[in-house]
Motif scaffolding. Sequence first.
Motif, PDB file in Angstrom:
ATOM      1  N   GLN A 109      45.913 -16.113   4.604  1.00 43.96           N
ATOM      2  CA  GLN A 109      45.957 -17.241   5.538  1.00 43.96           C
ATOM      3  C   GLN A 109      44.722 -17.277   6.424  1.00 43.96           C
ATOM      4  O   GLN A 109      44.163 -18.352   6.676  1.00 43.96           O
ATOM      5  CB  GLN A 109      47.244 -17.175   6.367  1.00 43.96           C
ATOM      6  CG  GLN A 109      48.474 -17.464   5.532  1.00 43.96           C
ATOM      7  CD  GLN A 109      49.779 -17.119   6.231  1.00 43.96           C
ATOM      8  OE1 GLN A 109      49.852 -16.203   7.038  1.00 43.96           O
ATOM      9  NE2 GLN A 109      50.821 -17.878   5.902  1.00 43.96           N
ATOM     10  N   THR A 113      41.898 -20.199   6.311  1.00 42.91           N
ATOM     11  CA  THR A 113      41.533 -20.920   7.535  1.00 42.91           C
ATOM     12  C   THR A 113      40.019 -21.042   7.650  1.00 42.91           C
ATOM     13  O   THR A 113      39.483 -22.113   7.940  1.00 42.91           O
ATOM     14  CB  THR A 113      42.126 -20.219   8.775  1.00 42.91           C
ATOM     15  OG1 THR A 113      43.552 -20.263   8.685  1.00 42.91           O
ATOM     16  CG2 THR A 113      41.674 -20.886  10.062  1.00 42.91           C
ATOM     17  N   LEU A 124      44.788 -26.644   6.424  1.00 47.07           N
ATOM     18  CA  LEU A 124      45.008 -25.410   7.183  1.00 47.07           C
ATOM     19  C   LEU A 124      46.318 -24.766   6.758  1.00 47.07           C
ATOM     20  O   LEU A 124      47.347 -25.437   6.686  1.00 47.07           O
ATOM     21  CB  LEU A 124      45.052 -25.705   8.682  1.00 47.07           C
ATOM     22  CG  LEU A 124      43.710 -25.932   9.356  1.00 47.07           C
ATOM     23  CD1 LEU A 124      43.911 -26.416  10.786  1.00 47.07           C
ATOM     24  CD2 LEU A 124      42.882 -24.666   9.340  1.00 47.07           C
ATOM     25  N   HIS A 127      50.315 -19.307   9.589  1.00 46.83           N
ATOM     26  CA  HIS A 127      49.902 -17.938   9.939  1.00 46.83           C
ATOM     27  C   HIS A 127      51.143 -17.094  10.169  1.00 46.83           C
ATOM     28  O   HIS A 127      51.304 -16.456  11.203  1.00 46.83           O
ATOM     29  CB  HIS A 127      48.977 -17.935  11.164  1.00 46.83           C
ATOM     30  CG  HIS A 127      47.647 -18.542  10.873  1.00 46.83           C
ATOM     31  ND1 HIS A 127      46.658 -17.868  10.205  1.00 46.83           N
ATOM     32  CD2 HIS A 127      47.162 -19.775  11.093  1.00 46.83           C
ATOM     33  CE1 HIS A 127      45.616 -18.654  10.039  1.00 46.83           C
ATOM     34  NE2 HIS A 127      45.898 -19.824  10.573  1.00 46.83           N
TER      35      HIS A 127
END
Length: 184
Positions: A109, A113, A124, A127
């Motif tokens: 993640q 990003t 995006l 998280h």
Amino acid sequence: MRPGDSFVAQPVRSLQTMLRVIAMNNARMSKAVPDGIYGPDTMHEVSALQRMSGLPQTGVVNEATWNEVIRQFGPAAVNVLQAQPVEILLEPGEKIGHNQASPYVFLLQSMLTVLSMGNPIIPLPGHSGTMDDSTTAALRMFQSLSDLEETGVLDRESWKQVALQFTLSALLQSPKMKQKSLSD
């Protein structure tokens, strides 16, 4: 210069190496060379550490001195030694799919990003450490852009491509590289 890497069964050399790392982070200590001999230089370094730590200055490593060496070595190593690369490869055939959690997914993640900052077509990710909907979508788009099968599942080949592209993207997005390209 890490104790344990090559100094197994060499406690004096390990101590000297730790003292040297501590000294590299502390201008009040000299940087003796780890030679494996508990001689005058080592006694001097041990005494200096003891003095700075409020311990009796004997030049001999007792339990309290050893504990102080260990306590100071950790933060000094972080400040002085180079970061070691994170080497993560999924096992052949290992896959992390939708709604699965893994410590690797946190890293995925974060890398996605950064990749999305350089290429806004990559959405995006979340998280959460879980292959949630947004992470799956981001990975699927990355796979598409990388000519990989668009599964949204993290497998070994996808991991290798994400890690490679992340390294390149992070380097290009670093302030140092941005300034260099502006001056060219």
